[in-house]
Write a protein that holds these residues in place. Structure first.
Motif, PDB file in Angstrom:
ATOM      1  N   ILE A 119       5.532  -3.398   4.636  1.00  0.00           N
ATOM      2  CA  ILE A 119       4.830  -2.854   3.484  1.00  0.00           C
ATOM      3  C   ILE A 119       3.356  -3.197   3.627  1.00  0.00           C
ATOM      4  O   ILE A 119       3.004  -4.328   3.999  1.00  0.00           O
ATOM      5  CB  ILE A 119       5.405  -3.391   2.148  1.00  0.00           C
ATOM      6  N   THR A 120       2.504  -2.222   3.395  1.00  0.00           N
ATOM      7  CA  THR A 120       1.061  -2.447   3.461  1.00  0.00           C
ATOM      8  C   THR A 120       0.409  -1.812   2.242  1.00  0.00           C
ATOM      9  O   THR A 120       0.868  -0.789   1.730  1.00  0.00           O
ATOM     10  CB  THR A 120       0.437  -1.835   4.730  1.00  0.00           C
ATOM     11  N   ALA A 121      -0.660  -2.429   1.797  1.00  0.00           N
ATOM     12  CA  ALA A 121      -1.476  -1.893   0.717  1.00  0.00           C
ATOM     13  C   ALA A 121      -2.931  -1.992   1.147  1.00  0.00           C
ATOM     14  O   ALA A 121      -3.331  -2.984   1.778  1.00  0.00           O
ATOM     15  CB  ALA A 121      -1.247  -2.662  -0.583  1.00  0.00           C
ATOM     16  N   GLN A 122      -3.710  -0.985   0.807  1.00  0.00           N
ATOM     17  CA  GLN A 122      -5.103  -1.008   1.233  1.00  0.00           C
ATOM     18  C   GLN A 122      -5.997  -0.280   0.232  1.00  0.00           C
ATOM     19  O   GLN A 122      -5.559   0.623  -0.479  1.00  0.00           O
ATOM     20  CB  GLN A 122      -5.250  -0.380   2.619  1.00  0.00           C
ATOM     21  N   TYR A 123      -7.224  -0.740   0.209  1.00  0.00           N
ATOM     22  CA  TYR A 123      -8.288  -0.099  -0.555  1.00  0.00           C
ATOM     23  C   TYR A 123      -9.410   0.184   0.433  1.00  0.00           C
ATOM     24  O   TYR A 123      -9.946  -0.738   1.070  1.00  0.00           O
ATOM     25  CB  TYR A 123      -8.783  -1.000  -1.678  1.00  0.00           C
ATOM     26  N   ILE A 124      -9.752   1.459   0.600  1.00  0.00           N
ATOM     27  CA  ILE A 124     -10.734   1.846   1.606  1.00  0.00           C
ATOM     28  C   ILE A 124     -11.796   2.731   0.967  1.00  0.00           C
ATOM     29  O   ILE A 124     -11.474   3.673   0.235  1.00  0.00           O
ATOM     30  CB  ILE A 124     -10.068   2.593   2.779  1.00  0.00           C
ATOM     31  N   GLU A 125     -13.044   2.432   1.257  1.00  0.00           N
ATOM     32  CA  GLU A 125     -14.164   3.258   0.819  1.00  0.00           C
ATOM     33  C   GLU A 125     -14.772   3.966   2.021  1.00  0.00           C
ATOM     34  O   GLU A 125     -14.844   3.407   3.126  1.00  0.00           O
ATOM     35  CB  GLU A 125     -15.218   2.411   0.112  1.00  0.00           C
ATOM     36  N   ARG A 126     -15.211   5.208   1.807  1.00  0.00           N
ATOM     37  CA  ARG A 126     -15.809   6.017   2.871  1.00  0.00           C
ATOM     38  C   ARG A 126     -17.139   6.589   2.405  1.00  0.00           C
ATOM     39  O   ARG A 126     -17.238   7.157   1.313  1.00  0.00           O
ATOM     40  CB  ARG A 126     -14.877   7.161   3.269  1.00  0.00           C
ATOM     41  N   ALA A 127     -18.156   6.422   3.249  1.00  0.00           N
ATOM     42  CA  ALA A 127     -19.462   7.017   2.951  1.00  0.00           C
ATOM     43  C   ALA A 127     -19.453   8.488   3.346  1.00  0.00           C
ATOM     44  O   ALA A 127     -18.843   8.868   4.351  1.00  0.00           O
ATOM     45  CB  ALA A 127     -20.560   6.278   3.707  1.00  0.00           C
ATOM     46  N   PRO A 128     -20.122   9.352   2.582  1.00  0.00           N
ATOM     47  CA  PRO A 128     -20.222  10.762   2.988  1.00  0.00           C
ATOM     48  C   PRO A 128     -20.901  10.893   4.351  1.00  0.00           C
ATOM     49  O   PRO A 128     -21.770  10.101   4.718  1.00  0.00           O
ATOM     50  CB  PRO A 128     -21.073  11.396   1.888  1.00  0.00           C
ATOM     51  N   LYS A 129     -20.518  11.927   5.091  1.00  0.00           N
ATOM     52  CA  LYS A 129     -21.091  12.165   6.411  1.00  0.00           C
ATOM     53  C   LYS A 129     -22.227  13.186   6.314  1.00  0.00           C
ATOM     54  O   LYS A 129     -22.357  13.908   5.314  1.00  0.00           O
ATOM     55  CB  LYS A 129     -20.001  12.637   7.367  1.00  0.00           C
TER      56      LYS A 129
ATOM     57  N   ILE B  33      -0.539   2.700  -0.656  1.00  0.00           N
ATOM     58  CA  ILE B  33       0.563   1.798  -0.371  1.00  0.00           C
ATOM     59  C   ILE B  33       1.540   2.537   0.529  1.00  0.00           C
ATOM     60  O   ILE B  33       1.758   3.741   0.385  1.00  0.00           O
ATOM     61  CB  ILE B  33       1.256   1.302  -1.658  1.00  0.00           C
ATOM     62  N   GLU B  34       2.105   1.817   1.495  1.00  0.00           N
ATOM     63  CA  GLU B  34       3.016   2.416   2.468  1.00  0.00           C
ATOM     64  C   GLU B  34       4.153   1.446   2.748  1.00  0.00           C
ATOM     65  O   GLU B  34       3.933   0.242   2.928  1.00  0.00           O
ATOM     66  CB  GLU B  34       2.266   2.735   3.760  1.00  0.00           C
TER      67      GLU B  34
ATOM     68  N   PRO C 142      21.449   2.038  20.730  1.00  0.00           N
ATOM     69  CA  PRO C 142      21.628   3.479  20.931  1.00  0.00           C
ATOM     70  C   PRO C 142      21.023   4.321  19.819  1.00  0.00           C
ATOM     71  O   PRO C 142      20.737   5.494  20.028  1.00  0.00           O
ATOM     72  CB  PRO C 142      23.149   3.633  20.969  1.00  0.00           C
ATOM     73  N   PHE C 143      20.843   3.753  18.628  1.00  0.00           N
ATOM     74  CA  PHE C 143      20.266   4.494  17.510  1.00  0.00           C
ATOM     75  C   PHE C 143      18.926   3.882  17.155  1.00  0.00           C
ATOM     76  O   PHE C 143      18.834   2.710  16.790  1.00  0.00           O
ATOM     77  CB  PHE C 143      21.189   4.462  16.294  1.00  0.00           C
ATOM     78  N   ARG C 144      17.871   4.686  17.299  1.00  0.00           N
ATOM     79  CA  ARG C 144      16.507   4.224  17.058  1.00  0.00           C
ATOM     80  C   ARG C 144      15.866   5.164  16.046  1.00  0.00           C
ATOM     81  O   ARG C 144      16.032   6.389  16.129  1.00  0.00           O
ATOM     82  CB  ARG C 144      15.708   4.228  18.368  1.00  0.00           C
ATOM     83  N   PHE C 145      15.119   4.600  15.112  1.00  0.00           N
ATOM     84  CA  PHE C 145      14.515   5.460  14.094  1.00  0.00           C
ATOM     85  C   PHE C 145      13.329   4.761  13.453  1.00  0.00           C
ATOM     86  O   PHE C 145      13.143   3.545  13.569  1.00  0.00           O
ATOM     87  CB  PHE C 145      15.550   5.825  13.017  1.00  0.00           C
ATOM     88  N   GLU C 146      12.537   5.541  12.750  1.00  0.00           N
ATOM     89  CA  GLU C 146      11.513   5.008  11.861  1.00  0.00           C
ATOM     90  C   GLU C 146      11.388   5.931  10.658  1.00  0.00           C
ATOM     91  O   GLU C 146      11.453   7.154  10.774  1.00  0.00           O
ATOM     92  CB  GLU C 146      10.168   4.826  12.555  1.00  0.00           C
ATOM     93  N   ALA C 147      11.249   5.310   9.488  1.00  0.00           N
ATOM     94  CA  ALA C 147      11.090   6.031   8.231  1.00  0.00           C
ATOM     95  C   ALA C 147       9.923   5.414   7.480  1.00  0.00           C
ATOM     96  O   ALA C 147       9.812   4.182   7.383  1.00  0.00           O
ATOM     97  CB  ALA C 147      12.369   5.951   7.398  1.00  0.00           C
ATOM     98  N   THR C 148       9.053   6.258   6.956  1.00  0.00           N
ATOM     99  CA  THR C 148       7.848   5.802   6.264  1.00  0.00           C
ATOM    100  C   THR C 148       7.629   6.642   5.020  1.00  0.00           C
ATOM    101  O   THR C 148       7.816   7.860   5.038  1.00  0.00           O
ATOM    102  CB  THR C 148       6.615   5.927   7.175  1.00  0.00           C
ATOM    103  N   ALA C 149       7.224   5.986   3.940  1.00  0.00           N
ATOM    104  CA  ALA C 149       6.820   6.674   2.719  1.00  0.00           C
ATOM    105  C   ALA C 149       5.478   6.103   2.269  1.00  0.00           C
ATOM    106  O   ALA C 149       5.218   4.901   2.436  1.00  0.00           O
ATOM    107  CB  ALA C 149       7.869   6.512   1.620  1.00  0.00           C
TER     108      ALA C 149
END
Length: 750
Positions: free
Chosen positions: A502-512, A543-544, A553-560
């Motif tokens: 589980i990850t949570a983040q707050y990100i700010e981006r400057a206009p280009k 949040i993810e 034999p069974f491999r997977f990944e699930a993300t929301a």
């Protein structure tokens, strides 16, 4: 119907998960190689130091031939990364060779959560990650930015060709803090050996990669050379590709053009089975060298990328629009391991870029003699990044590993036009940032990460504002921004080889700069772009959660995931048209009005992919695989964010052993009816059927006169020959993706 299909998929996937996880009798049947990723985190795990040379040996340890790092997984397996806090998609070397895409957008088009912009399929297509595109997705090569002009317009090519890549990584989540706020959507990293980091086993290694494609009569090839001795290693490569207008299943233009407005555009009665104005060619080369020593390396590489490609669509065909692009780039990187008891590793990356392209075409579509330069883009850019990873520190309750980095860059942009005011006046920007990653290892099963970044962005340019009659004012502008970002994450190992995160983040981006200073016609996209010099910082709270399994034999990944943007910056067509002076309205202007705006928005969605080796067949395994992805993006007023990918679901069968790999799979994209209220049309769904078979031979201990590896195969795409329109493309109502095609490819390595 859509809900029923989704529920069937979820139910079947859940049943498969339970059955496979409980099938303990076959848990050990699949042993997968470790997948190493380079871009996800500055905190890297390195192997124990090599032993020092014996006193009688005059050469240092790394002066002897070093083993070639492996970039391949078991052929055909989905690389599942469980030891990183970010969600990572990896395209290994074997898949790159089988896929054969000419752009990163085409390469990643069918990956869960990723698609491509496909403005000019086969020539210009940037990756779009979870519905986020140009200004939020950073593309880089060996740790330094691609730094062309692809983030300044969807028609611009990315100067990174998969033909020379050994591995491609796509990273979402907190690791993007390592690269800046312009990576708020993700980072796409192409890795190769242009800056050599090893000496081949036999002192020299050569490789040829080549293919031919039926749908566009395309041919591509690359030759790569690595060599070394003593403390030095060298690399050289050259590549090229060419293709004709590609075949499509049916007439592409919805609706057909008016001959009075576009006299050179193809009418239905003259359709020849190909997408008009879609041919392309490109080439490039690189040379690099490194100094290797026991504790690290330092290297440089000089690269050249050239492309000449046509822009499909009604306006592109009518004016014979094409782009002639050239980029020269100097890259460097290095690593110094264990310089002191406190410092584990110091790493650095640097790049200098000189990029220019001319947009060519007819000024008057009735006069062939009016052909010439309609627009020019230049980008002179420099960047550098230094990271210091400290030695682990015992906190008693956890082992703490800290990485500290600084990053800086400068960019100068121009976009002159001989027809009048350019897309923007010359402008420049400076950026400097510092970041820190802290990883807490509580036990072998539990670890956490806390990361933060702060940067200063200063821009200088000319802001243009407009009224209905056209440009009204041009005012010098020097905005500055101080975006700050932070993230926290947790990884927990669970029973049955599961790993949760589980990850949570707050990100700010400057206009280009393009968002702030645009104010003129863009010939290749047939738009009149209007920036907004008053744009503010864009902020995202996300949040993810994820669940993964990489062994057995069974491999997977699930993300929301769920992301809320405050002040989301977007470019949207208004439905009006403009003349070259910027006078816009509902009249018959040649340029579509496109305005940069800000509004609050919410993105939410999920991704799933899996593989299951069901039963041994002959000397290999027969298995099934499936995938699913969805992203829903709306503004807080309830309207839809424009140009969002559709819901997709897919699956197939595969068989593999140590030498052969065969697969057939179908990807279904649902119709996209969640569209912007203005200037966007619904997109029909499609089924993309693909099949492939390949053979790989590897020599255990190749002799001096023997090849070490050989691969060849055939891949079929869009085998149902369906009309495929990409809902995220500005030209989707005029450009179909390629029809049914077969591709023959080969890879020879000495």
């Amino acid at each position: 119907m859509r809900l029923r299909l989704k529920m069937m998929f979820v139910s079947n996937s859940a049943f498969s998960c339970v059955w496979a996880l409980c099938d303990t009798a076959t848990l050990a049947q699949t042993a997968l190689p470790q997948v190493d990723v380079t871009v996800a985190s500055p905190i890297a795990r390195r192997a124990p130091a090599r032993p020092s040379p014996q006193p009688a040996t005059a050469q240092p340890a790394l002066a002897q031939p070093a083993p070639v790092p492996s970039t391949d997984t078991l052929v055909g397996t989905i690389p599942i990364i469980t030891d990183q806090f970010a969600t990572i998609t990896v395209v290994p070397n074997d898949e790159l060779r089988r896929n054969g895409a000419s752009t990163l957008g085409d390469l990643l088009f069918e990956k869960p959560g990723i698609t491509g912009s496909s403005f000019a399929p086969g020539a210009s297509s940037r990756p779009i990650i979870r519905g986020l595109d140009v200004n939020r997705v950073r593309i880089q090569e060996n740790g330094t930015g691609a730094n062309g002009a692809s983030d300044l317009g969807e028609d611009h090519f990315v100067p990174v060709d998969p033909l020379t890549s050994d591995k491609v990584e796509v990273v979402r989540g907190p690791a993007t803090l390592r690269f800046g706020s312009q990576a708020i959507g993700g980072v796409v990293e192409s890795t190769n050996n242009r800056i050599p980091t090893y000496i081949p086993d036999r002192g020299v290694s050569a490789e040829f990669r080549g293919a031919g494609t039926s749908v566009d009569s395309g041919v591509d090839g690359a030759a790569l050379l690595d060599a070394g001795g003593g403390n030095f290693a060298i690399h050289a490569d050259a590549f090229g590709r060419t293709s004709q207008d590609y075949r499509i299943p049916s007439y592409p233009y919805l609706p057909p053009p008016d001959p009075a407005d576009a006299p050179n555009a193809t009418q239905p009665g003259n359709f020849n089975g190909r997408q008009p104005n879609s041919s392309a060619r490109s080439n490039g080369a690189a040379v690099g060298t490194s100094y290797l020593f026991n504790e690290g390396f330092f290297g440089l590489a000089l690269t050249q990328n050239n492309a000449l490609y046509h822009i499909p669509g009604i306006d592109g065909e009518d004016h014979d629009t094409r782009i002639d692009a050239h980029q020269t780039k100097l890259m460097s990187k290095g690593e110094w391991r264990s310089p002191s008891p406190v410092i584990d590793t110091v790493r650095f990356w640097g790049g200098l870029t000189d990029y220019k392209h001319n947009e060519l075409g007819l000024a008057d579509d009735t006069n062939p003699a009016s052909d010439g330069i309609r627009q020019t883009f230049t980008n002179k850019e420099q960047e550098g990044r230094v990271e210091t990873q400290l030695a682990p520190f015992d906190l008693r309750f956890a082992a703490l590993t800290t990485a500290i980095g600084v990053q800086g860059g400068h960019q100068e942009l121009t976009a002159p036009s001989p027809d009048g005011a350019g897309l923007w006046d010359p402008n420049s920007n400076w950026r400097v940032a510092g970041y820190v990653f802290n990883e807490f290892k509580f036990s072998e099963a539990t670890k956490a990460q806390v990361a933060g970044r702060i940067e200063q962005v200063s821009l200088s340019g000319i802001g243009r504002s407009f009224d209905a009659a056209g440009p009204t004012t041009s005012t010098p502008a020097s905005p500055s921004f101080t975006p700050a970002s932070a993230s926290v994450g947790l990884i927990q190992k669970l029973p049955w080889d599961l790993v949760g995160s589980i990850t949570a983040q707050y990100i700010e981006r400057a206009p280009k700069p393009a968002e702030l200073f645009s104010g003129g016609p863009h010939d290749a996209t047939a738009t009149f772009d209007k920036g907004n010099p008053n744009l503010k910082i864009e902020a995202a709270q996300s949040i993810e959660v994820g669940l993964r399994r990489a062994t057995g034999p069974f491999r997977f990944e699930a993300t929301a995931y769920y992301t809320r943007f405050n002040g989301f910056i977007f470019r949207q067509l208004t439905g009006n048209t403009c003349d070259d002076a910027g006078a816009c309205g509902p009249g018959p202007g040649e340029l579509n009005e496109a305005i940069y705006s800000q509004a609050n928005a919410i993105f939410r969605g999920g991704e799933f992919q899996s593989q299951w080796d069901i039963v041994p067949v002959a000397d290999g395994y027969l298995g099934i695989e499936n995938q699913f992805d969805v992203v829903r993006a709306t503004f807080t007023n309830g309207t839809n964010v424009p140009r969002i990918p559709p819901v997709r679901i897919g699956g197939g069968l595969y068989w593999r052993n140590d030498a052969w790999f065969a697969r057939v799979r179908l990807l279904h994209a649902f119709a996209q009816n969640d569209i912007a209220p203005v200037a966007e049309t619904p997109t029909p769904g499609y089924d993309d059927l693909r099949a492939e078979v390949s053979y790989t031979w590897k020599a255990a201990k190749p002799r001096a006169d023997q090849l070490s590896e050989m691969t060849f195969g055939v891949v079929g795409t869009n085998l149902l020959n369906q009309d495929i329109r990409n809902s995220v493309s500005y030209t989707k109502d005029q450009v179909l993706l390629p029809g049914a095609s077969a591709r023959l490819f080969a890879r020879l390595r000495y």
